[in-house]
Design a protein around this motif. Structure first.
Motif, PDB file in Angstrom:
ATOM      1  N   THR B 126      10.027   6.654  13.323  1.00 45.94           N
ATOM      2  CA  THR B 126       8.619   6.453  13.644  1.00 45.94           C
ATOM      3  C   THR B 126       7.732   7.331  12.770  1.00 45.94           C
ATOM      4  OG1 THR B 126       9.245   5.963  15.914  1.00 45.94           O
ATOM      5  CG2 THR B 126       6.946   6.502  15.524  1.00 45.94           C
ATOM      6  N   VAL B 127       8.093   8.616  12.668  1.00 46.17           N
ATOM      7  CA  VAL B 127       7.272   9.537  11.884  1.00 46.17           C
ATOM      8  C   VAL B 127       7.264   9.128  10.414  1.00 46.17           C
ATOM      9  CG1 VAL B 127       7.091  11.922  11.086  1.00 46.17           C
ATOM     10  CG2 VAL B 127       7.604  11.445  13.488  1.00 46.17           C
ATOM     11  N   THR B 128       8.438   8.752   9.885  1.00 47.35           N
ATOM     12  CA  THR B 128       8.512   8.375   8.473  1.00 47.35           C
ATOM     13  C   THR B 128       7.614   7.173   8.186  1.00 47.35           C
ATOM     14  OG1 THR B 128      10.794   9.131   8.449  1.00 47.35           O
ATOM     15  CG2 THR B 128      10.077   7.805   6.586  1.00 47.35           C
ATOM     16  N   THR B 129       7.673   6.169   9.052  1.00 50.57           N
ATOM     17  CA  THR B 129       6.846   4.993   8.808  1.00 50.57           C
ATOM     18  C   THR B 129       5.360   5.358   8.863  1.00 50.57           C
ATOM     19  OG1 THR B 129       7.073   4.440  11.155  1.00 50.57           O
ATOM     20  CG2 THR B 129       8.499   3.276   9.617  1.00 50.57           C
ATOM     21  N   LEU B 130       5.017   6.274   9.768  1.00 52.10           N
ATOM     22  CA  LEU B 130       3.624   6.712   9.866  1.00 52.10           C
ATOM     23  C   LEU B 130       3.186   7.396   8.575  1.00 52.10           C
ATOM     24  CD1 LEU B 130       1.122   7.079  11.681  1.00 52.10           C
ATOM     25  CD2 LEU B 130       2.069   9.265  12.404  1.00 52.10           C
ATOM     26  N   VAL B 131       4.064   8.270   8.058  1.00 48.46           N
ATOM     27  CA  VAL B 131       3.744   8.985   6.828  1.00 48.46           C
ATOM     28  C   VAL B 131       3.599   7.998   5.670  1.00 48.46           C
ATOM     29  CG1 VAL B 131       4.648  10.599   5.112  1.00 48.46           C
ATOM     30  CG2 VAL B 131       4.799  11.143   7.556  1.00 48.46           C
ATOM     31  N   VAL B 132       4.473   7.011   5.608  1.00 44.59           N
ATOM     32  CA  VAL B 132       4.421   6.063   4.503  1.00 44.59           C
ATOM     33  C   VAL B 132       3.083   5.324   4.489  1.00 44.59           C
ATOM     34  CG1 VAL B 132       5.397   3.936   3.541  1.00 44.59           C
ATOM     35  CG2 VAL B 132       6.904   5.758   4.305  1.00 44.59           C
ATOM     36  N   THR B 133       2.601   4.922   5.667  1.00 37.47           N
ATOM     37  CA  THR B 133       1.343   4.179   5.671  1.00 37.47           C
ATOM     38  C   THR B 133       0.182   5.076   5.241  1.00 37.47           C
ATOM     39  OG1 THR B 133       0.055   2.522   6.865  1.00 37.47           O
ATOM     40  CG2 THR B 133       0.672   4.449   8.125  1.00 37.47           C
ATOM     41  N   ILE B 134       0.218   6.354   5.651  1.00 33.31           N
ATOM     42  CA  ILE B 134      -0.860   7.269   5.240  1.00 33.31           C
ATOM     43  C   ILE B 134      -0.796   7.525   3.736  1.00 33.31           C
ATOM     44  CG2 ILE B 134      -1.748   9.612   5.485  1.00 33.31           C
ATOM     45  CD1 ILE B 134      -0.795   9.514   8.412  1.00 33.31           C
ATOM     46  N   LEU B 136       0.450   5.601   1.421  1.00 37.62           N
ATOM     47  CA  LEU B 136       0.048   4.416   0.674  1.00 37.62           C
ATOM     48  C   LEU B 136      -1.471   4.255   0.711  1.00 37.62           C
ATOM     49  CD1 LEU B 136       1.438   2.180  -0.913  1.00 37.62           C
ATOM     50  CD2 LEU B 136       1.242   0.730   1.100  1.00 37.62           C
ATOM     51  N   GLU B 137      -2.060   4.537   1.866  1.00 35.43           N
ATOM     52  CA  GLU B 137      -3.513   4.437   1.980  1.00 35.43           C
ATOM     53  C   GLU B 137      -4.191   5.396   0.999  1.00 35.43           C
ATOM     54  OE1 GLU B 137      -7.383   5.704   4.234  1.00 35.43           O
ATOM     55  OE2 GLU B 137      -5.485   6.661   4.689  1.00 35.43           O
ATOM     56  N   LYS B 138      -3.715   6.648   0.972  1.00 32.88           N
ATOM     57  CA  LYS B 138      -4.295   7.649   0.067  1.00 32.88           C
ATOM     58  C   LYS B 138      -4.084   7.214  -1.387  1.00 32.88           C
ATOM     59  CE  LYS B 138      -5.403  10.498   3.408  1.00 32.88           C
ATOM     60  NZ  LYS B 138      -6.669  10.077   4.012  1.00 32.88           N
ATOM     61  N   ALA B 139      -2.915   6.677  -1.673  1.00 36.02           N
ATOM     62  CA  ALA B 139      -2.613   6.270  -3.047  1.00 36.02           C
ATOM     63  C   ALA B 139      -3.569   5.178  -3.494  1.00 36.02           C
ATOM     64  CB  ALA B 139      -1.165   5.780  -3.144  1.00 36.02           C
ATOM     65  N   VAL B 140      -3.811   4.200  -2.625  1.00 34.24           N
ATOM     66  CA  VAL B 140      -4.709   3.115  -3.007  1.00 34.24           C
ATOM     67  C   VAL B 140      -6.144   3.633  -3.131  1.00 34.24           C
ATOM     68  CG1 VAL B 140      -5.648   0.881  -2.310  1.00 34.24           C
ATOM     69  CG2 VAL B 140      -3.234   1.373  -1.953  1.00 34.24           C
ATOM     70  N   ARG B 141      -6.506   4.559  -2.260  1.00 37.81           N
ATOM     71  CA  ARG B 141      -7.833   5.166  -2.350  1.00 37.81           C
ATOM     72  C   ARG B 141      -8.068   5.843  -3.698  1.00 37.81           C
ATOM     73  NH1 ARG B 141     -11.175   5.448   1.833  1.00 37.81           N
ATOM     74  NH2 ARG B 141     -10.204   5.073   3.850  1.00 37.81           N
ATOM     75  N   PHE B 254     -11.713  -9.973   1.429  1.00 36.89           N
ATOM     76  CA  PHE B 254     -11.841  -8.550   1.204  1.00 36.89           C
ATOM     77  C   PHE B 254     -10.548  -7.840   1.604  1.00 36.89           C
ATOM     78  CE2 PHE B 254     -13.395  -4.404   3.076  1.00 36.89           C
ATOM     79  CZ  PHE B 254     -13.762  -3.830   1.875  1.00 36.89           C
ATOM     80  N   VAL B 255     -10.060  -6.977   0.732  1.00 39.47           N
ATOM     81  CA  VAL B 255      -8.982  -6.081   1.153  1.00 39.47           C
ATOM     82  C   VAL B 255      -9.374  -4.665   0.777  1.00 39.47           C
ATOM     83  CG1 VAL B 255      -7.083  -7.751   1.006  1.00 39.47           C
ATOM     84  CG2 VAL B 255      -7.719  -6.413  -1.019  1.00 39.47           C
ATOM     85  N   ALA B 256      -8.980  -3.686   1.605  1.00 40.29           N
ATOM     86  CA  ALA B 256      -9.373  -2.304   1.357  1.00 40.29           C
ATOM     87  C   ALA B 256      -8.312  -1.371   1.917  1.00 40.29           C
ATOM     88  CB  ALA B 256     -10.726  -2.033   2.009  1.00 40.29           C
ATOM     89  N   PRO B 257      -8.337  -0.105   1.478  1.00 35.45           N
ATOM     90  CA  PRO B 257      -7.323   0.845   1.955  1.00 35.45           C
ATOM     91  C   PRO B 257      -7.346   1.012   3.478  1.00 35.45           C
ATOM     92  CG  PRO B 257      -8.611   1.801   0.166  1.00 35.45           C
ATOM     93  CD  PRO B 257      -9.227   0.492   0.466  1.00 35.45           C
ATOM     94  N   GLU B 258      -8.490   0.712   4.099  1.00 33.58           N
ATOM     95  CA  GLU B 258      -8.558   0.886   5.567  1.00 33.58           C
ATOM     96  C   GLU B 258      -7.498   0.055   6.286  1.00 33.58           C
ATOM     97  OE1 GLU B 258     -11.895   0.291   4.044  1.00 33.58           O
ATOM     98  OE2 GLU B 258     -11.694   2.466   3.832  1.00 33.58           O
ATOM     99  N   MET B 259      -7.028  -1.009   5.643  1.00 35.16           N
ATOM    100  CA  MET B 259      -5.979  -1.813   6.281  1.00 35.16           C
ATOM    101  C   MET B 259      -4.770  -0.970   6.636  1.00 35.16           C
ATOM    102  SD  MET B 259      -6.013  -5.118   3.783  1.00 35.16           S
ATOM    103  CE  MET B 259      -4.934  -6.227   4.681  1.00 35.16           C
ATOM    104  N   MET B 260      -4.604   0.140   5.886  1.00 35.08           N
ATOM    105  CA  MET B 260      -3.372   0.921   6.053  1.00 35.08           C
ATOM    106  C   MET B 260      -3.630   2.296   6.651  1.00 35.08           C
ATOM    107  SD  MET B 260      -1.787   0.062   2.363  1.00 35.08           S
ATOM    108  CE  MET B 260      -3.291  -0.282   1.491  1.00 35.08           C
ATOM    109  N   ASN B 261      -4.874   2.566   7.093  1.00 30.53           N
ATOM    110  CA  ASN B 261      -5.099   3.949   7.519  1.00 30.53           C
ATOM    111  C   ASN B 261      -4.594   4.222   8.926  1.00 30.53           C
ATOM    112  OD1 ASN B 261      -7.024   2.975   9.241  1.00 30.53           O
ATOM    113  ND2 ASN B 261      -8.766   3.732   8.070  1.00 30.53           N
ATOM    114  N   LEU B 262      -4.729   5.470   9.308  1.00 31.43           N
ATOM    115  CA  LEU B 262      -4.194   5.938  10.581  1.00 31.43           C
ATOM    116  C   LEU B 262      -4.801   5.168  11.742  1.00 31.43           C
ATOM    117  CD1 LEU B 262      -2.295   7.995  11.678  1.00 31.43           C
ATOM    118  CD2 LEU B 262      -4.151   9.651  11.780  1.00 31.43           C
ATOM    119  N   SER B 263      -6.104   4.897  11.610  1.00 29.83           N
ATOM    120  CA  SER B 263      -6.784   4.234  12.710  1.00 29.83           C
ATOM    121  C   SER B 263      -6.260   2.803  12.902  1.00 29.83           C
ATOM    122  CB  SER B 263      -8.286   4.293  12.436  1.00 29.83           C
ATOM    123  OG  SER B 263      -8.922   3.156  12.895  1.00 29.83           O
ATOM    124  N   SER B 264      -5.974   2.109  11.797  1.00 24.02           N
ATOM    125  CA  SER B 264      -5.391   0.764  11.924  1.00 24.02           C
ATOM    126  C   SER B 264      -4.019   0.838  12.580  1.00 24.02           C
ATOM    127  CB  SER B 264      -5.221   0.109  10.554  1.00 24.02           C
ATOM    128  OG  SER B 264      -6.437   0.040   9.892  1.00 24.02           O
TER     129      SER B 264
END
Lengths: 242, 357
Positions: B126-134, B136-141, B254-264
Motif C-alpha cells: 500500500t505504501v509503495t503504491t502511494l509513493v509511486v503515485t506521488i 509520478l505526479e511530481k515528475a510530471v509537474r 484535459f489531462v493534468a498531474p492532479e490526476m495522480m496527486n494525493l488528493s485524487s
C-alpha cells in the motif's frame, strides 16, 4: 536427482535459532504408504521438523528428498504440486467462504470443472459435512473447521499427507472420528502425524518416532516405545503410564 | 427480498436472475436519462461513471484480493497522458484509447512484478503504491520546460495538456463523440466493467483470488502460485484504471498531474469505503454519493468543502463500517426476518386465542 528408496527422506537436517539447535542432524526415512507418528515432549523439535519437511520454513542445513526429488528449497505451492498435503495445527482455512468452496478449491487444482466438483462432493460426504456445505467455514465449530481443512487435504489426493496435531482441541468423539479418517486416508496416502495426545496415538500408531532435544531418540512400534525406559524418562514422566 | 437476493449470492456463483433483472433495469434507466435531461446533467454524470470505473478497479483489488493499492491513480494518470500524447501526435484516437489501457497494463505488470514477487507485505504494498503515485505526479509537474516533449506534444508540467482531442468514431474519423456521446460511452463501459468483473469472480481464477484474500498461505499449500494470481489481478485493475484515465482525457479535453496527486488517490479510497468494498456495486454507488456530496457542498457556499467532507466520512466509517450498501443489505434482511418473526408470533397468538375460545 538423487536416488532415494524412500517416499520421504531427510539427510542431516538441521535448524538452529541463534546457535541453539532446534533440530540437530536428523536422518529420517518414510516408506511408501507408511503411517508414521512423531511424538515427543514440548520443545523436542517436532513442529520445527514438520515445518521443514512441509516446506514452510527453510532448514539451516541438510536436505529433504520427496520421491527422490530434492525439495529442501521448494516453495509452498511447489511442495503441494509434487503431491504433499499439509494440515497445520491451527485450522488454516478460508473463513469467509463456504465449506464446499473450500474443498472445491483444493479439488479443482488438479482436475477439470466437473471432476473437481465431484471430488468435492465425495469428500464432503466422507466427512459428513454435506449438510453444512453452504455454511461459511468461519461460522463452524472448531472441530468442524479442522475437518474442513482435513477435507481440503483429502481433495488434493496427495501421495503424502503431513498432519500437525490433527486432534488438537477436539472432543473425545471428534478425536475418534479423526482417527478413523486418518486410517481411511492411509489406504491411499502415506501419512506423517505429529501429535502428543497419547490416547489418540494409540488408536492409529503403527511405527512411532520419538523426538527429544532436536534428535530422534528411538523409532519403533508403539508397544515397544511405551515399554522403553528412556522414553518414559523423557516423555511420559518417571511415573509411567500417561 | 430483491435486495437480499442481490447481496446474498456468494461471488463465486453465477449471479441470480434478480441480479440480471436489476442490472438490466439500471442499464435501461441509464440509457434513457439523456432523453429527459439537459446537457449539464450528462456532463456531471459522465464524470461520475468515469470515476466509478476507477473506483471499481480499486474495489475489486481491495475487496476481493485483499490488496489496497493507492496506485490506481498512477494508471489513471498514465492512461490519460497516453491517450493525450498519442492522439495529439497522430490525430487518431481509437488506437490512442487502446494504448491508454495497454500502457498502464505494462506499467502495472512491471511495478506489480517487483512488489508481488518481492513478497513485500500488504502494508508495504500500500505504501509503495502511494509513493509511486506521488513521485509520478511530481515528475510530471516538473516537465514545464519546452524540452519535455513526446513526439510533437509538450507535456507542459503542472499546466497539463489542455488540447486533448475528442474521441473519433472508429469507422469515421471526421465524426467525434461529444457530451452526450461521451455519456453513453462512459456509461456502457462502466456497466461492462462491472459485469465483466462480476463474471470473472465466478471463474476458477476469480475464486482463487478470493481464497487468496481469505488465506494466502493456505491457497499456496493447495498448490496455487498465489504471486501469479495477485499479479494478474493487479494488471487487470491497472488496465481498468487506465481506461478510466483515457476516458477522463476525452471527457474534459484535459489531462493534468492532479490526476495522480494525493488528493485524487485519497478520494478514490473514500468512494470505495463509502460504498463498501465487499460488493462490486459498492464502489459505483460510493462514487455517486461522494461526488454528489462534493458538488452540493461546493455550491452550498459553506466553504471548507474538504473539512466537512472529511467529517462526514469519519461518521460514515463509524456508522457503516462495511459501507452503505452492505449495511443496507443487512438492514433489509434484518427487517424481513423480524417481520417474519412477528407474523409467526401473531400466528401463535391467534392459535392460542382460538384454543382459548
Amino acid at each position: 536427482m538423487v536416488r532415494s528408496d524412500y517416499l520421504l527422506e531427510t539427510r542431516n537436517l538441521r535448524k538452529s535459532y541463534g546457535g541453539v539447535n532446534a533440530i540437530a542432524n536428523v536422518d529420517f526415512k518414510l516408506e511408501f504408504g507408511e503411517l508414521r507418528c512423531l511424538i515427543g515432549p514440548n520443545g523436542a523439535g517436532k513442529s520445527t521438523f514438520f515445518k521443514m519437511i512441509s516446506g514452510q520454513i527453510p532448514p539451516s542445513a541438510g536436505t529433504v528428498y520427496f520421491d527422490s526429488n530434492n525439495i529442501t528449497r521448494s516453495s509452498r505451492h511447489q511442495v503441494s504440486r509434487m503431491g504433499i498435503g499439509i494440515k497445520n495445527q491451527v485450522p488454516d482455512v478460508f473463513d469467509n467462504i463456504s465449506v464446499r468452496e473450500n474443498i472445491w478449491l483444493a479439488a479443482r487444482f488438479r482436475h477439470h470443472e466437473a471432476k473437481g466438483a465431484k471430488i468435492a462432493d465425495n469428500v464432503l460426504e466422507q466427512l459428513s459435512l454435506t449438510r453444512l456445505a453452504n455454511s461459511l467455514v468461519g461460522e463452524l465449530a472448531h472441530g468442524q473447521r479442522q475437518w474442513v481443512e482435513f477435507g481440503m487435504v483429502m481433495a488434493l489426493q496427495p501421495q503424502l499427507v503431513l498432519l500437525d496435531e490433527p486432534a488438537a482441541g477436539m472432543t473425545a468423539e471428534e478425536t475418534n472420528r479423526t482417527a478413523q479418517l486418518i486410517l481411511e486416508l492411509n489406504k491411499t496416502s502415506a501419512i506423517v502425524v505429529v501429535e502428543h495426545d497419547m490416547q489418540f496415538i494409540r488408536q492409529i500408531a503403527k511405527k512411532v518416532t520419538v523426538f527429544h532435544q532436536g534428535k530422534i531418540l528411538i523409532e519403533d512400534t508403539m508397544q515397544n516405545v511405551q515399554a522403553n525406559e528412556m522414553v518414559r524418562d523423557v516423555y511420559l514422566g518417571k511415573s509411567g503410564h500417561a | 427480498m430483491f435486495i437480499q437476493k442481490f447481496f446474498e449470492t456468494p461471488p463465486s456463483q453465477m449471479p441470480h436472475r434478480v441480479w440480471w433483472t436489476l442490472v438490466g433495469l439500471a442499464v435501461a434507466i441509464g440509457l434513457l436519462i439523456p432523453r429527459f435531461t439537459e446537457i449539464d446533467v450528462h456532463l456531471d454524470l459522465s464524470i461520475v461513471f468515469i470515476f466509478a470505473i476507477l473506483a471499481l478497479s480499486m474495489g475489486f483489488l481491495w475487496g476481493f484480493v485483499g490488496m489496497l493499492s493507492f496506485g490506481q491513480t498512477v494508471f489513471f494518470g498514465l492512461g490519460g497522458y497516453t491517450y493525450a500524447v498519442w492522439s495529439l501526435n497522430y490525430n487518431e484516437t481509437t488506437f490512442g484509447m487502446i494504448l491508454a489501457i495497454f500502457i498502464p497494463v505494462l506499467a502495472a505488470a512491471a511495478l506489480g512484478y517487483f512488489m508481488i514477487y518481492g513478497r513485500i507485505s500488504s502494508i508495504y504494498f500500500t505504501v509503495t503504491t502511494l509513493v509511486v503515485t506521488i513521485v509520478l505526479e511530481k515528475a510530471v509537474r516538473a516537465t514545464s520546460d519546452e524540452r519535455f516533449k513526446i513526439g510533437d506534444v509538450m507535456l507542459r508540467g503542472q499546466n497539463g495538456i489542455s488540447t486533448v482531442p475528442d474521441l473519433q468514431v472508429p469507422w469515421n474519423h471526421h465524426e467525434t463523440l461529444f457530451l452526450t456521446g461521451v455519456y453513453y460511452l462512459a456509461f456502457i463501459l462502466m456497466v461492462l466493467s462491472y459485469i465483466g468483473l462480476r463474471l470473472l469472480l465466478t471463474t476458477h481464477f476469480g475464486r482463487v483470488l478470493v481464497s487468496i484474500r481469505e488465506n494466502e498461505h493456505r491457497a499456496e499449500m493447495l498448490g496455487y502460485d498465489t504471486r501469479r494470481y495477485r499479479l494478474m489481478a493487479f494488471v487487470i485493475s491497472g488496465g481498468l484504471a487506465g481506461l478510466a484515465g483515457g476516458l477522463y482525457g476525452v471527457w474534459g479535453n484535459f489531462v493534468a498531474p492532479e490526476m495522480m496527486n494525493l488528493s485524487s488517490a485519497a478520494s478514490l479510497v473514500m468512494y470505495v469505503i463509502v460504498g463498501g468494498k465487499s460488493t462490486l456495486i459498492g464502489p459505483l454507488v460510493g462514487t455517486g454519493i461522494v461526488q454528489q456530496a462534493t458538488n452540493w457542498l461546493g455550491t452550498a457556499g459553506l466553504g471548507q468543502v474538504n473539512l466537512i467532507l472529511g467529517g462526514v466520512m469519519i461518521i460514515f466509517v463509524m456508522v457503516f463500517p462495511r459501507g452503505v450498501l452492505p449495511s443496507l443489505g443487512t438492514a433489509v434482511t434484518y427487517l424481513l426476518q423480524s417481520r417474519r418473526h412477528l407474523s409467526v408470533q401473531s400466528d401463535v397468538v391467534g392459535k392460542n386465542a382460538q384454543r382459548e375460545a
